[in-house]
Design an enzyme around this catalytic site. Structure first.
Site, PDB file in Angstrom:
ATOM      1  N   LYS A   1     131.430  62.235  54.418  1.00 44.87           N
ATOM      2  CA  LYS A   1     130.180  62.543  55.107  1.00 44.87           C
ATOM      3  C   LYS A   1     130.133  62.331  56.583  1.00 44.87           C
ATOM      4  O   LYS A   1     131.508  62.013  57.076  1.00 44.87           O
ATOM      5  CB  LYS A   1     128.872  61.772  54.601  1.00 44.87           C
ATOM      6  CG  LYS A   1     128.663  61.787  53.121  1.00 44.87           C
ATOM      7  CD  LYS A   1     128.351  63.154  52.637  1.00 44.87           C
ATOM      8  CE  LYS A   1     127.803  63.400  51.346  1.00 44.87           C
ATOM      9  NZ  LYS A   1     128.949  63.043  50.401  1.00 44.87           N
TER      10      LYS A   1
HETATM   11  C1  LIG Z   1     123.786  66.656  48.849  1.00 49.85           C
HETATM   12  C2  LIG Z   1     124.151  65.342  48.350  1.00 49.85           C
HETATM   13  N1  LIG Z   1     123.180  64.352  48.049  1.00 49.85           N
HETATM   14  C3  LIG Z   1     123.725  63.227  47.466  1.00 49.85           C
HETATM   15  C4  LIG Z   1     124.914  62.986  47.293  1.00 49.85           C
HETATM   16  C5  LIG Z   1     125.315  61.572  46.927  1.00 49.85           C
HETATM   17  O1  LIG Z   1     125.937  60.758  47.897  1.00 49.85           O
HETATM   18  P1  LIG Z   1     126.488  59.340  47.473  1.00 49.85           P
HETATM   19  O2  LIG Z   1     127.924  59.733  47.042  1.00 49.85           O
HETATM   20  O3  LIG Z   1     126.413  58.594  48.579  1.00 49.85           O
HETATM   21  O4  LIG Z   1     125.625  58.878  46.200  1.00 49.85           O
HETATM   22  C6  LIG Z   1     125.911  63.654  47.781  1.00 49.85           C
HETATM   23  C7  LIG Z   1     127.439  63.284  47.864  1.00 49.85           C
HETATM   24  O5  LIG Z   1     128.243  64.238  47.921  1.00 49.85           O
HETATM   25  C8  LIG Z   1     125.496  65.167  48.370  1.00 49.85           C
HETATM   26  O6  LIG Z   1     126.483  65.951  48.692  1.00 49.85           O
END
Ligand SMILES: Cc1ncc(COP(=O)(O)O)c(C=O)c1O
Length: 369
Positions: free
Chosen positions: A182
């Site tokens: 991210k």
């Molecule tokens: C659009 C979106 N939402 C949620 C997530 C989930 O993030 P996390 O890995 O911090 O749970 C991601 C992860 O790639 C994502 O791209």
């Protein structure tokens, strides 16, 4: 040949020193650094109540629970999102009602959202994509008209702005990810921004076993909670990363601008939205006409990998997963998301690259068309 990753974190000596200092401090689980990180995050979200968590996935689950969403409820969401959105809606016992998105911005289709509202609808969950936010004014006015909650999946767009205001600093609830792919990282981690301290308190209870203190300092559990609290080690990294976020975002923007300048001319290719003010670039996803290029996506990606360039897939359509099909969905229902799911490729974009790497990626693509 060195491999160009499609994504990788930028961990500086500042983050490493902060991590080591925390390790030596004697307090490594949730403590003072988590509080400091939450304050700094909150300041970046217009001083709205903000809590750190172990992931954006957890943030989505707690957001749904904090809104009181559960069995019998419907949540309208875009089928173009990461699987976590669908999973968490199903996990809390609600039903995801999928709608399509715009082919270029990938913003949730608000006309389809409105057409999908029933007496059981409780919330709209849009996912924001790099390069453009959907029309936030139209989204919130629709939600207000029908009395619905909004949980913005902002995992990919920390730092993006709508009319000069950062995502998270306005609206209802927003969730963020600090996974290494991210805009900034805490290794694993996430955050939730909520409208008031009462909801933030509910999130605190839900993120730590549902525990509440009694007057005599014994503990009670009246809400079924989980274990989603961030460690001080992650928060220390997060503080260092947050301080550098503007620099990271500027570098990502420079790389995206370069992609737009040098991406080979391919008829029917769909590039991300270009030049919108206040947008961030976590990914650079393109849709390519593989068939006309005499190839398949798999072969195209393999060819690039063979030349030292890794790519990603963001994202398959949620309604066409096995879970989506068990919910009654089938192909042909959401053409834009299905086209994205079938054709998208995420090209390398991260702070460990420079514009010369973008030139290399585009030159290699030019040899494959
Ligand atoms: C659009 C979106 N939402 C949620 C997530 C989930 O993030 P996390 O890995 O911090 O749970 C991601 C992860 O790639 C994502 O791209």
């Amino acid at each position: 040949m060195t491999l160009l990753n499609f994504s990788q974190p930028m961990i500086g000596e500042d983050a490493i020193a902060a991590m080591v200092e925390t390790m030596r401090s004697g307090w490594i689980a949730s403590g003072p650094r988590v509080l400091a990180f939450e304050q700094a995050l909150s300041a970046s979200f217009g001083d709205r109540p903000t809590r750190s968590l172990t992931s954006a996935t957890g943030a989505m689950e707690l957001a749904l629970l904090a809104c009181g969403i559960g069995p019998g409820d419907e949540v309208i969401t875009s089928t173009q999102s990461f699987f976590s959105t669908m999973n968490m809606i199903v996990k809390v016992g609600a039903r995801p009602i999928f709608v399509d998105c715009d082919l270029i911005t990938r913003a949730i289709d608000l006309a389809q959202v409105e057409a999908s509202i029933t007496t059981r609808t409780r919330a709209i969950v849009p996912t924001h994509f790099p390069g453009a936010l959907g029309d936030m004014d139209a989204l919130y006015s629709l939600a207000r008209r029908y009395g619905l909650r909004v949980i913005e999946d902002a995992a990919l767009v920390q730092g993006s702005e709508w009319q000069g205001r950062p995502v998270g600093s306005f609206g209802d609830i927003a969730t963020f990810s600090f996974h290494p792919n991210k805009n900034m990282t805490t290794i694993e981690g996430g955050a939730i921004v909520v409208p008031d301290e009462k909801t933030a308190r509910r999130v605190e209870i839900l993120r730590f076993h549902g525990i509440q203190r009694n007057r005599d300092d014994t503990r009670d559990v009246a809400l079924v909670g989980g274990k989603y609290n961030m460690s001080d080690v992650s928060a220390a990294i997060g503080l260092a990363q947050l301080a550098r976020l503007p620099e990271f975002l500027a570098h990502r923007r420079k790389l995206a601008d370069r992609y737009f300048e040098v991406f080979p001319k391919i008829d029917d290719a769909v590039l991300p939205p270009r030049g919108l003010a206040g947008q961030t670039w976590n990914m650079f996803c393109v849709l390519l006409p593989y068939e006309r290029m005499g190839t398949t996506r798999q072969a195209f990606r393999a060819a690039l990998l063979g030349r030292g360039i890794a790519t990603g897939l963001s994202y398959e359509a949620s309604h066409l997963t096995t879970i989506g099909k068990l919910l009654g969905y089938h192909s042909g229902q959401f053409p834009n998301a299905e086209q994205i799911g079938a054709h998208t490729v995420s090209l390398p974009l991260h702070c460990g690259m420079d514009v010369g790497d973008v030139d290399r990626v585009c030159a290699e693509i030019a040899t494959l068309i």
